[in-house]
Structures are given as structure tokens and as C-alpha cells.
Enzyme design. Structure first.
Site, PDB file in Angstrom:
ATOM      1  CG  HIS A 210     -14.609  33.748   0.598  1.00  0.00           C
ATOM      2  ND1 HIS A 210     -13.624  33.224   0.030  1.00  0.00           N
ATOM      3  CD2 HIS A 210     -15.346  34.045  -0.635  1.00  0.00           C
ATOM      4  CE1 HIS A 210     -13.807  33.152  -1.316  1.00  0.00           C
ATOM      5  NE2 HIS A 210     -14.728  33.719  -1.715  1.00  0.00           N
TER       6      HIS A 210
ATOM      7  CG  ASP B 182     -19.805  11.826 -35.560  1.00  0.00           C
ATOM      8  OD1 ASP B 182     -19.752  10.520 -35.288  1.00  0.00           O
ATOM      9  OD2 ASP B 182     -18.800  12.525 -35.773  1.00  0.00           O
TER      10      ASP B 182
ATOM     11  CG  HIS C 115     -13.941  38.531  -2.367  1.00  0.00           C
ATOM     12  ND1 HIS C 115     -14.419  39.049  -3.491  1.00  0.00           N
ATOM     13  CD2 HIS C 115     -14.789  37.338  -2.359  1.00  0.00           C
ATOM     14  CE1 HIS C 115     -15.587  38.368  -3.992  1.00  0.00           C
ATOM     15  NE2 HIS C 115     -15.821  37.412  -3.312  1.00  0.00           N
TER      16      HIS C 115
ATOM     17  CD  GLU D 168     -12.632  19.594 -26.135  1.00  0.00           C
ATOM     18  OE1 GLU D 168     -12.882  18.777 -26.830  1.00  0.00           O
ATOM     19  OE2 GLU D 168     -12.481  19.456 -24.861  1.00  0.00           O
TER      20      GLU D 168
ATOM     21  CG  HIS E  66     -20.172  14.684 -31.982  1.00  0.00           C
ATOM     22  ND1 HIS E  66     -20.568  14.139 -31.127  1.00  0.00           N
ATOM     23  CD2 HIS E  66     -18.894  14.488 -32.177  1.00  0.00           C
ATOM     24  CE1 HIS E  66     -19.788  13.635 -30.302  1.00  0.00           C
ATOM     25  NE2 HIS E  66     -18.470  13.732 -31.037  1.00  0.00           N
TER      26      HIS E  66
ATOM     27  CG  LEU F 276     -12.444  30.832  -8.791  1.00  0.00           C
ATOM     28  CD1 LEU F 276     -12.943  30.289  -7.518  1.00  0.00           C
ATOM     29  CD2 LEU F 276     -11.029  31.707  -8.550  1.00  0.00           C
TER      30      LEU F 276
ATOM     31  NE  ARG G  28     -13.193  18.044 -42.993  1.00  0.00           N
ATOM     32  CZ  ARG G  28     -13.032  16.777 -42.562  1.00  0.00           C
ATOM     33  NH1 ARG G  28     -12.589  16.373 -41.498  1.00  0.00           N
ATOM     34  NH2 ARG G  28     -13.528  15.778 -43.222  1.00  0.00           N
TER      35      ARG G  28
ATOM     36  CG  ASN H 280      -7.925  29.959   2.447  1.00  0.00           C
ATOM     37  OD1 ASN H 280      -8.714  29.088   2.239  1.00  0.00           O
ATOM     38  ND2 ASN H 280      -7.646  31.118   1.916  1.00  0.00           N
TER      39      ASN H 280
ATOM     40  CB  SER I 253     -11.177  15.885 -37.611  1.00  0.00           C
ATOM     41  OG  SER I 253     -11.163  14.419 -37.494  1.00  0.00           O
TER      42      SER I 253
END
Length: 664
Positions: free
Chosen positions: A262, A469, A28, A411, A473, A118, A357, A187, A384
């Protein structure tokens, strides 16, 4: 400023970049040619760095978020004396070179982070700026600012389109990370053409709404205007800064301002015309004028002096604040401050059922007392995920001392920010969310593994045990998805001791990330569980015979099923070995002898049980074995009903085992 020398240096960068792409016949050239003035201005006049020591701890960080423009970064690294040679530039995008298609952390000296997808780089920059701010608050004292550096990010239009950039920029504004400065190469061109076809909002207004200082430079070739904008950005001590710099992609070439500049080589004839446009007087390819070399030598020496001054400052700091200096060195050593492995209290837990957990929450708070540079948080789910560290405070715009990070419902940015924190150095980072949302984090988690960064991912609510849920989930394919990432360690512990083992393995690891997968529902504590979980798989309850009739294996909550099933099978005269396999990846790193001792090849009757998809388990059960798994989506109902509905019961394990033994 010496305009002749500035222009000559900028054009050198442009042509080295264009010729690198041309020789590779791939790459590029557009961004490097358009963004060369801003990059040169930053590196030569505004950025604190020492090319002779790319790892100087108080250097400014530079991130090329628009990683496809890597030829620009490599040209800078060559000119400024980071050890890249002309031959390295000629090997652009070739196998084994120091100049791969996108920048790679740990591979090329001076590359701060791996970019390419990106938006990642800008989020990484937020992490680095956050780390700088936290370390400065911890260690700086009046007259002794041993932490005082900026994070610069060069982003393009594509970065600004990506959702991760919006997530990260919003958080950076909320936190007031004023040492973060983004240079936006505006640009208006993407691969498909003018950005108007898909991207028309005002980026500047968006960033103002995020709480950023916004500066616009209309002439992307003006070194003076760009430098003035950077200095203005530094003067704002309350907000991060976005500097929009209007440029022309492929500046100087016949393809200037078009999509054709590009992502493809310019062509030899067009490079010749570019040199004519730039009034380039030299015929040799990959040529660096002597005036530019001399100027770069001076900048490199200035960088060496800057680090020498910092070293003097730190020496004085060490004399005045010896305890802080010792802690600083420990934080940056990557060594654990205590022998956690042999601390009995680290491995002891109260009896009774509890979700892993919750066990993890206990472990985190034990580690927080033992490892002072542990920092981390959740995507708005700490209650949680059980990831809140008591008495450690909350990091915010008003309090830089807090070790608890609040990422909000972001996230993807959270994971990329964690990569930035880890790559910055000095801190140990964990982040957390519900397991199913690891899908949102996948691109950044993959980069953690690629860069060998020891980021710890705490992922709770690990199965259909989520219950009411429902299927949105309830993770099904996520386990094998993470297991498929090279260099990612995945731990799914069955009880408290295995959870402690997962955390110890993660915190001790230096060459890659670890995902710790945890239950919502309560699980028992096994008397037989142990530190052997550190080997990835071990015999939880062995058979009475030397060669068992059957091997039952499972992870996490399903270990309880095979443990109880083994008791029933014993009553039916079936001699069973129970194997807990919390981490496939760690198990695979053990010796062949050890693996054979756990799963002897002579025992072909094997049954695996896991509340996830079956993919991958056949490696361990073999062609004569079977798997109890879920290869469909879950449903919304109480967890107990779902486990029964999908066959995760002791009775079903016993039934499957007996049928397996009947096979000829």
C-alpha cells in the site's frame, strides 16, 4: 481491442508508477499497480479529453479521489501527452516538482482538483456533475449540446469508509446526477491490513439504497469488462453509477494483495521480480515502449479532433444563439458583468436595527439580479441563514434550472461539492450553515484556500448571541480557526454596509475563498460605516485629538459596544478612536502606511472586544493593551443575559478602558 497493446500500455503505467515511488523512496505503489487497467481503459477508450488543451471546457473530468495513488495519475498524464516528462516522474515527491505527493489543482496540468484527504474527491465529483447538469440546462439547445461531458471519479476502500462520501453519494442519488460515474477500486486492503478489520458492509447495497446504478466487474484486469461497464453506466440517464472493480493491490509484485504494497516502495529486487511476472522485456528504468508512444499519439490526435468538432459546433451555436453565446463567454470569464462597486443602490439599506444575516439575505438577492451565474444554498438552513434567492427556482432531479441548492444536513459534503462546482468553471458558488458547524466543513474549506477557489461561505449565528440553543451552538474558537487558514478571508461585518462590503469583496475575489460571519441578533446601521470596510479595518469614529488617548477595536456585533463606550468615555474626558475590523486578512494586505494610519504605533493603549476567543488579538492590542473576549464555552440562556454575564456590555468596556489608561 488490441490485447497486446492494451497489456503493454497497462504494464507501462504500472512500472512507471512503481519506479517513481521507488526513486522517491516514498509513496504508494499499490493502488497504481492494481488500478492501472481501469484507469487506462477509461482514458484510452471512454473518456473525452484533449491532452493538448487540458482546459477544454467540454472535456470529461477525471478525479483521483484516492489521491495517495498520485503516481498513477502522473503516469497517465505523461503517457497521454499532458506535458509531464519522464524527468517529472523521476522528481516525484521532490521539492518544486510537478509531481507532488498528492495531486494539486493549478499546479500540475491535467489535475482537475486537489485530493488527498479521502472522500473529498468523490464529493468534488458530485459538484462537477451538478455544474455540468446546470450549465447544460441553461445553454443547450436542440442539435447544440455544447455542454455534454461526464465526471469520472476513481475511489478506493478508504474513500468509501469516509463519512463525506456517504453524504455526497446520498445527495447525488437524490438529484439523479447521471453524468457522474465512480470507479471503485475494491482491493480490500488498507494500511493496517485487510479491510475486514473495520469495514464489512456491502458498498454496492449502500449505493443502491442511495439511488445509484451499481455495476460489478469481477476481473479488474479485463479491459473489455471494464469498458463494457463504463458504456453501461453511460446508458443510464436517471442515476449516477458506481462501478465496483475487484482488483489486487500491487498487482504483479511479490507484495501483491498485501498491506505491504500500500504505502511503501516495493524495493529494487521486488521491482525486478515484478518485471519478470509481467513479462517485461526492457531493462531501462522509466521506459516507454515505442508501440505505446505511437498509440498515445493517436489518442492525443483523436482528442484534438474532438475539441475541433466542439469548436465548430460552438461557432455555429454562436451564430444561431448570439445572446446565449455571449452569456456563456461571460459566465466563463470570471469577470463581474456589472460595476457593482459604484452602484449606489447596492450600498443603500433601510434604517433601523437588523441582524447581519438579514442584511446578507438582501445582498444575496441584489447580487442574484446582477450576476446571472450565481448559484448556492444551505445545509437545510436557508430560512435561518437567509440565503434563498427569490424567483431563481430550486435545483432538483426534476428541475435543472434552479439556482437554489438544497444540500440537506450534509455540511462537509456541501463544502466539498462547492469546491467541485468552483473548479468546474462557469458558476459562482456560495454555501451556508450555522457558524459553529464550520467545524464539520473545515477540511473542505482548507482545500478551498489551498486551491485558491473563490467559494463563498455564509456562516450565521456567530456568537453567544445564539442564546438559548446553548454552548453546542455558540461559536467560540471558530473565528480564529478560520482566520488561521492561509488564504482564507474572514469577514465579520458590523452593519448593512459592512455586510455589503463583505459580499462585494467575496464576489470580486478570484484567488481564494471568503467566509462571511453573520449575527442572529439585530445590529444598528452606523451613519459613519462605509466602503472603507473593503480595506479590512477602518476608523468608524475618530478622536478629536491628532493622537487619541485610546483605541477601541471590535468586529461584528461588538462594534456597537465600543461605539457607545466611546461616547461615555468622551464624557469622562477620554479621547477615543473607534476602529471596526471586519477582516484581519484584508487589513493585513493594506500598505504599511494605511495600517499605521488606523492603528498608530504611538498609541499603546488599545482595547479589543469580540465575542470569541482572545487568541490572535494580542497582535493588534500589543503588550500594553487588553481584550474582552470569551475563552470558555457559552451557556444556554437568553442572549441579553449571556452578553451581560460574559462582560459584553458598554459599562464593562468603559471600566476596562479606564483601567487600561491607569496602567503605567
Amino acid at each position: 481491442m488490441n490485447k497486446y497493446l492494451d497489456d503493454l500500455s497497462i504494464n507501462t503505467i504500472r512500472l512507471l508508477s512503481a519506479e517513481s515511488v521507488q526513486k522517491a523512496n516514498s509513496g504508494h505503489p499499490g493502488l497504481p499497480m492494481g488500478a492501472a487497467p481501469m484507469a487506462y481503459t477509461l482514458w484510452s477508450k471512454n473518456m473525452k479529453h484533449n491532452p493538448s488543451n487540458p482546459n477544454w471546457v467540454d472535456r470529461d473530468r477525471f478525479i483521483l479521489s484516492a489521491g495517495h495513488g498520485s503516481a498513477l495519475l502522473y503516469s497517465l498524464l505523461h503517457l497521454f501527452g499532458y506535458g509531464l516528462t519522464i524527468e517529472d516522474l523521476k522528481q516525484f515527491r521532490q521539492k518544486g516538482s510537478k509531481t507532488p505527493g498528492h495531486p494539486e489543482y493549478g499546479h500540475t496540468p491535467g489535475v482537475e482538483i486537489t485530493t488527498g484527504p479521502l472522500g473529498q474527491g468523490q464529493a468534488n465529483g458530485v459538484g462537477m456533475a451538478l455544474a455540468e447538469s446546470y450549465l447544460a440546462s441553461k445553454f443547450n439547445r436542440p442539435g447544440y449540446e455544447i455542454v455534454n461531458h461526464y465526471t469520472y471519479v476513481l475511489s478506493g476502500d478508504g474513500d468509501m469508509m469516509e463519512g463525506i462520501t456517504a453524504e455526497a453519494a446520498s445527495l447525488a442519488g437524490t438529484l439523479g446526477l447521471s453524468k457522474l460515474i465512480v470507479l471503485y477500486d475494491s482491493n480490500n486492503i488498507s494500511i493496517e491490513g485487510n479491510t475486514d478489520i473495520a469495514f464489512r458492509e456491502s458498498v454496492e447495497d449502500r449505493y443502491k439504497a442511495y439511488g445509484w446504478q451499481v455495476i460489478v466487474v469481477n476481473d479488474g484486469n479485463s479491459v473489455e469488462d471494464i469498458s463494457e461497464a463504463i458504456m453501461k453506466a453511460k446508458q443510464d440517464t436517471k442515476r449516477p453509477s458506481l462501478i465496483t472493480i475487484k482488483t489486487q493491490i500491487g498487482y504483479g509484485s511479490p507484495k501483491m494483495g498485501t498491506a505491504a504494497a500500500h504505502g511503501e516502495p516495493l524495493g529494487l529486487e521486488n521491482i525486478k521480480k515484478t518485471k519478470e511476472f509481467l513479462n517485461w522485456q526492457y531493462t531501462e528504468e522509466f521506459f516507454v515502449p515505442s508501440e505505446v508512444k505511437e498509440y498515445m499519439d493517436k489518442i492525443r490526435k483523436d482528442g484534438e479532433k474532438a475539441e475541433e468538432e466542439w469548436n465548430k459546433l460552438f461557432k455555429s451555436y454562436k451564430e444561431k444563439y448570439p445572446e446565449l453565446a455571449e452569456e456563456w463567454e461571460l459566465w466563463h470569464s470570471n469577470e463581474l458583468p456589472v460595476d457593482i462597486l459604484n452602484r449606489e443602490d447596492f450600498w443603500k439599506f433601510s434604517e433601523g436595527k437588523m441582524a447581519t444575516r438579514n442584511f446578507s439575505g438582501e445582498v444575496i438577492n441584489r447580487l442574484a439580479k446582477l450576476i446571472p451565474n450565481l448559484i448556492g444554498g444551505s445545509a437545510d438552513l436557508a430560512p435561518s441563514n437567509k440565503t434563498y434567492m427569490k424567483d431563481k427556482g430550486d435545483f432538483s432531479a426534476e428541475n435543472r434550472n434552479g439556482a437554489n441548492l438544497h444540500f440537506g444536513v450534509r455540511e462537509h459534503a456541501m463544502a466539498a461539492i462547492a469546491n467541485g462546482i468552483a473548479a468546474h468553471g462557469g458558476l459562482r458558488i456560495f454555501v451556508a450553515t450555522f457558524f459553529v458547524f464550520s467545524d464539520y466543513m473545515k477540511a473542505a474549506m482548507r482545500l478551498s484556500a489551498l486551491m485558491k477557489l473563490p467559494v463563498i461561505y455564509v456562516l450565521t449565528h456567530d456568537s453567544i448571541g445564539v442564546g438559548e440553543d446553548g454552548p453546542t451552538h455558540e461559536p467560540i474558537e471558530q473565528l480564529i480557526s478560520l482566520r488561521s487558514i492561509p488564504n482564507m478571508h474572514v469577514y465579520r461585518p458590523a452593519d448593512s454596509k459592512e455586510t455589503a462590503a463583505a459580499w462585494y469583496s467575496a464576489i470580486e475575489r478570484k484567488d481564494g475563498p471568503t467566509a462571511i460571519i453573520l449575527s442572529r441578533q439585530n445590529l444598528p446601521l452606523y451613519e459613519e460605516s462605509s466602503k472603507e470596510a473593503l480595506k479590512g479595518a477602518y476608523i468608524l469614529k475618530d478622536s478629536e485629538k491628532e493622537v487619541p488617548d485610546l483605541i477601541l477595536m471590535a468586529t461584528g456585533s461588538e462594534v456597537e459596544l465600543i461605539y457607545e463606550a466611546a461616547k461615555v468615555l468622551k464624557e469622562k474626558q477620554v479621547d477615543t478612536r473607534v476602529v471596526s475590523m471586519p477582516s484581519w486578512e484584508v487589513f493585513e494586505k493594506q500598505s504599511q502606511e494605511y495600517k499605521e494610519s488606523i492603528l498608530p504605533s504611538s498609541v499603546t493603549k488599545r482595547l479589543a472586544v469580540e465575542a470569541g476567543c482572545s487568541l490572535g488579538w494580542h497582535k493588534y492590542v500589543g503588550s500594553f493593551g487588553d481584550v474582552i473576549s470569551i475563552d470558555t464555552f457559552g451557556a444556554s440562556a437568553p442572549a441579553e443575559e449571556l452578553f451581560k454575564e460574559y462582560g459584553f456590555t458598554v459599562d464593562n468596556v468603559v471600566e476596562k478602558a479606564l483601567k487600561l489608561l491607569e496602567r503605567k
